[in-house]
Design a protein around this motif. Structure first.
Motif, mmCIF file in Angstrom:
data_model
loop_
_atom_site.group_PDB
_atom_site.id
_atom_site.type_symbol
_atom_site.label_atom_id
_atom_site.label_comp_id
_atom_site.label_asym_id
_atom_site.label_seq_id
_atom_site.Cartn_x
_atom_site.Cartn_y
_atom_site.Cartn_z
ATOM 1 N N MET A 1 -8.325 12.832 -8.691
ATOM 2 C CA MET A 1 -7.302 11.961 -8.113
ATOM 3 C C MET A 1 -7.985 10.944 -7.200
ATOM 4 N N ILE A 2 -7.403 9.776 -7.085
ATOM 5 C CA ILE A 2 -7.931 8.817 -6.111
ATOM 6 C C ILE A 2 -7.773 9.457 -4.734
ATOM 7 N N PRO A 3 -8.858 9.464 -3.907
ATOM 8 C CA PRO A 3 -8.787 10.222 -2.650
ATOM 9 C C PRO A 3 -7.643 9.758 -1.742
ATOM 10 N N THR A 4 -7.101 10.712 -1.032
ATOM 11 C CA THR A 4 -6.009 10.410 -0.106
ATOM 12 C C THR A 4 -6.604 9.847 1.176
ATOM 13 N N LEU A 5 -6.513 8.543 1.341
ATOM 14 C CA LEU A 5 -7.185 7.884 2.464
ATOM 15 C C LEU A 5 -6.251 7.588 3.621
ATOM 16 N N PHE A 6 -4.932 7.698 3.383
ATOM 17 C CA PHE A 6 -3.985 7.333 4.440
ATOM 18 C C PHE A 6 -2.985 8.451 4.735
ATOM 19 N N GLY A 7 -3.370 9.685 4.479
ATOM 20 C CA GLY A 7 -2.545 10.802 4.937
ATOM 21 C C GLY A 7 -1.686 11.486 3.897
ATOM 22 N N THR A 8 -1.061 10.729 3.004
ATOM 23 C CA THR A 8 -0.138 11.344 2.045
ATOM 24 C C THR A 8 -0.716 11.256 0.637
ATOM 25 N N PRO A 9 -0.859 12.398 -0.058
ATOM 26 C CA PRO A 9 -1.358 12.309 -1.435
ATOM 27 C C PRO A 9 -0.355 11.541 -2.296
ATOM 28 N N ALA A 10 -0.804 10.505 -2.925
ATOM 29 C CA ALA A 10 0.084 9.697 -3.778
ATOM 30 C C ALA A 10 -0.780 8.917 -4.740
ATOM 31 N N VAL A 11 -0.260 8.737 -5.942
ATOM 32 C CA VAL A 11 -1.015 7.998 -6.933
ATOM 33 C C VAL A 11 -0.054 7.257 -7.852
ATOM 34 N N TYR A 12 -0.374 6.003 -8.107
ATOM 35 C CA TYR A 12 0.473 5.209 -8.996
ATOM 36 C C TYR A 12 0.423 5.798 -10.405
ATOM 37 N N ALA A 13 1.563 5.835 -11.057
ATOM 38 C CA ALA A 13 1.599 6.338 -12.438
ATOM 39 C C ALA A 13 2.814 5.783 -13.161
ATOM 40 N N ASP A 14 2.793 5.952 -14.447
ATOM 41 C CA ASP A 14 3.999 5.726 -15.246
ATOM 42 C C ASP A 14 4.044 6.850 -16.274
#
Lengths: 445, 315
Positions: free
Chosen positions: A302-315
């Motif tokens: 996963m793209i590392p969580t750099l701002f606190g909340t794990p989140a990743v763009y997807a469709d």
């Protein structure tokens, strides 16, 4: 002995035309395969290349496993051409039985009556319900109260890394995984370590002229701040400007010419990583096969969580029922069966890199052995889709509008705040327009 | 000429002086036959030109969607929106800018190429073929070729720049250079057509004029300025008109070279019409913009007609 045919030229031509016409009509007619009880279901999709090959295999498996239906796929070029044709087919009411759409596009279509609803109870009777999907992916299937799409997968934006280069840079754990970074500073330090070992750049990221690529990374960083962009009908857009500027600024920092090439398009970024010249690559899971074919020592995460909340763009590639004026109940039932079969057989789809949406597949022991897919499977729990509006989604103008507004920041160092203002203004213009698929706003009323 | 006039007069006189009129039935038959010959064209004309034009005008006053929804009469709302739409004006401006940038080299280079070939340099067939060949290629092919050439990392364009010690450019992706890139590709692609028109016009100039001029001591340059160029006037007007119309229709190569991605500096008005109709599904609005564009072309046409009329009067 058969008597010789005594036909005049005119009689012969008439007979031939009638025969040809009949054959043609029979060929056009959907429905049963002659001489058997098998129904032919029309299925449109937009998957080509490696994805297209995998889809063909899945369809062959589904076709071969039963005799109630046969799927006849039609593959169309992805993007605007696909969505234009599918919309027109739905508008005419004589659409294919089932089609693939990006989940993000259904919001613009359902209100115009271009899609028919899925019957949630009928799906449940086939073993497809909310408990068999990650929550955000299941919920994305709904527009208002109705379920309009059912996801086959999630295809998030991920980070691939060259294990040899990263190992030499000392940024791998003892078990071979990339050391976690939890802030932009840590991540930049890690990239500088990697850059010291790479022949080319630490990171490959192609964005030039590609709004989708810029949007994917931007919205990943934006969402990691814990909020989402909101696009209420009529506007104005709710965008946290500080967060947006911070996200965009980080992207600019990455493209400093040292960490990542300042001017790279999608193809050259993929090529740089695939030829072993860079340590990391931001890309979609759909490039997995490219890297496997390149025989590269690589892993993905996963793209590392750099701002606190794990989140990743997807469709998500999702099954939809394009509107049919006179849907045949027998064929509809078989379509449900087909979709259930596809979901249950979606392990093969995982081999193409996508994360199957159907949990029994991703939670199976076999899936754990699928490397590197298993290493980013948790992304499915943290997927963030495009903000909901009639004009957003994959293959829409929204992402290219974003690219047009912000490319100058990444390419020429323009002011990020001014770029976000430009983007906001464009979005607000779009928000003031009614959904063209439902200009009178009658959906849901 | 005289004979034709005379014979016409004879017929007219004849009918006046009591030549028996042809039977009404025969005339009807003749008319029927002529209509039968005209019918295929008329059907095609009505189906593919007249009706679409009328239908487009009707659409432009509705909120018709590509998806079949809408269709309610909205009066001039689409036109009002179009005239106040900065993106429409930007696209219109891009189109005019492209027309200006491309027309000048497309005329001048074609003229130079035709002059070179016409002056009898050896291997004429080879020059003619190579100058005209790119014009025969499909827009998809030339777009692909130039996408390669303009590739920031491996493209020939940047190799050339680097050879001269210049900084590489992101040709197609940088808003400062993407329109120029499209102009370069378009000139390469279509200059052959203008070249051919010029060459045909040059070869129509009687060689005796050149002979006479050289006997009078005129050199090659003097002959070009005083014989060739003046006699190319009508050809130049034709080429200019055709070129302006062709450039105003900019779409395919720009759309394909940029991968269908909208760029504020290259989006032509035709692309904007396409996007409004087929990406945003707003058929009514798309129709309205196309009629605004149509109006612009009509204005250009009128201006051009006025200019050529004045030129004719001067001569």
């Amino acid at each position: 002995m058969t008597p010789p045919l005594d036909l005049s030229r005119r009689q012969f031509l008439t007979a031939a035309s009638v025969a040809a016409g009949t054959a043609l009509l029979a060929g056009c007619a959907p429905g049963a395969v002659p001489g058997s009880g098998t129904q032919t279901l029309q299925f449109w999709h937009l998957l080509s290349g490696g994805d297209g090959v995998t889809m063909s295999q899945l369809l062959d498996d589904v076709n071969g496993a039963q005799s109630a239906f046969r799927i006849r796929p039609t593959v169309l070029a992805w993007g605007t051409p696909y969505y234009t044709k599918l919309a027109m087919a739905g508008a005419g009411g004589r659409a294919p039985d089932v089609a693939i759409m990006h989940a993000t596009r259904t919001v613009g279509w359902a209100p115009g009556g271009l899609l028919d609803r899925w019957d949630v109870d009928k799906l449940a009777s086939l073993g497809i319900d909310s408990s068999t999907f990650p929550k955000p992916i299941w919920e994305k299937g709904f527009v208002g109260e109705g379920m309009y799409s059912i996801a086959l997968d999630a295809h998030p934006f991920v980070m691939m890394f060259n294990t040899d280069i990263c190992d030499a840079a000392g940024v791998l754990d003892s078990d071979g995984k990339l050391q976690e970074t939890s802030s932009p500073e840590e991540f930049l330090d890690q990239l500088r370590e990697v850059g010291g070992q790479a022949e080319g750049h630490a990171l490959s990221y192609g964005y030039l002229g590609d709004g989708a690529q810029m949007w994917r990374l931007f919205y990943t960083f934006y969402s990691q701040h814990g909020g989402a962009i909101e696009l209420p009908p009529g506007g104005p857009a709710v965008i946290d400007k500080d967060v947006a500027v911070e996200s965009l600024s980080l992207m600019r920092t990455l493209l400093d010419g040292e960490i990542a090439l300042a001017q790279a398009d999608y193809g050259s970024a993929v090529a740089e990583f695939a030829t072993g010249k860079s340590g990391m690559l931001f890309t979609g899971v759909w490039e997995l096969r490219t890297m496997q074919a390149a025989s590269l020592p690589f892993d993905a995460t996963m793209i590392p969580t750099l701002f606190g909340t794990p989140a990743v763009y997807a469709d998500s590639h999702s099954f939809v029922l394009p509107h049919q004026t006179n849907a045949d109940p027998v064929r509809r039932d078989l379509t449900y069966q087909f979709v259930a079969d596809m979901l249950k057989g979606s392990f093969g789809w995982a081999e193409a890199g996508h994360i199957p949406a159907f949990l029994p597949v991703t939670e199976s022991p076999d899936y754990d052995d699928l490397i590197p897919q298993a290493h980013y499977a948790e992304a499915a729990q943290h997927v963030v889709y495009d903000p909901t509006a009639w004009f957003t989604g994959s293959g829409s103008n929204f992402q290219s509008e974003f690219g047009a507004a912000v490319q100058g920041v990444l390419l020429s160092g323009d002011d990020p705040a001014a770029a976000i203002d430009r983007f906001e203004a464009r979005v607000n213009t779009l928000l003031r327009q009614p959904n063209p698929a439902d200009p009178e706003g009658t959906f849901g009323s | 000429m005289t004979t034709a006039t005379d014979s016409t007069r004879t017929i007219v006189t004849g009918s006046k002086t009591g030549t028996p009129p042809r039977r009404a039935g025969a005339r009807n038959r003749e008319q029927l036959i002529s209509w039968a010959f005209l019918a295929p064209f008329l059907v095609a004309f009505v189906l593919f030109l007249a009706w679409p034009i009328v239908h487009g005008i009707i659409l432009s006053f509705t909120d018709q969607s590509l998806t079949g929804a809408g269709g309610a009469f909205v009066g001039f709302a689409n036109y009002v929106e179009a005239l106040g739409d900065p993106k429409m004006w930007q696209s219109m401006g891009n189109t005019v800018w492209f027309t200006l940038l491309s027309t000048v080299p497309l005329v001048v280079i074609a003229l130079v190429m035709a002059a070179l070939v016409d002056r009898g340099i050896p291997g004429q067939w080879l020059w003619r073929l190579s100058f005209f060949m790119p014009f025969l290629l499909a827009s998809t092919v030339i777009s692909q070729i130039w996408v390669w050439i303009f590739n920031p990392q491996v493209g020939a364009a940047n190799n050339i720049l680097e050879f001269f010690g210049l900084e590489p450019l992101a040709w197609l992706q940088n808003p400062d250079t993407n329109m120029l890139s499209i102009v370069i590709a378009t000139v390469w692609w279509t200059v052959g057509f203008n070249f051919l028109l010029y060459l045909a016009a040059m070869q129509n100039i009687p060689p005796q004029q050149y002979e006479a001029a050289s006997l009078d001591g005129a050199g090659a340059w003097r002959q070009f300025w005083s014989i060739t160029l003046p006699q190319l006037g009508p050809a130049t007007v034709l080429i200019l008109i055709l070129q302006i119309l062709a450039s105003l229709k900019l779409f395919d190569q720009a759309y394909q070279m940029l991968g269908g991605v909208a760029s504020d500096t290259t989006r032509s008005i035709v692309q904007y019409i396409y996007e409004a109709g087929f990406v945003s599904y707003r058929f009514g609005y798309s129709a309205a913009i196309s009629y605004v564009f149509f109006a612009l072309i009509v204005i250009l046409g009128v201006v051009q007609a006025l200019i050529t009329r004045r030129r004719k009067e001067q001569f």
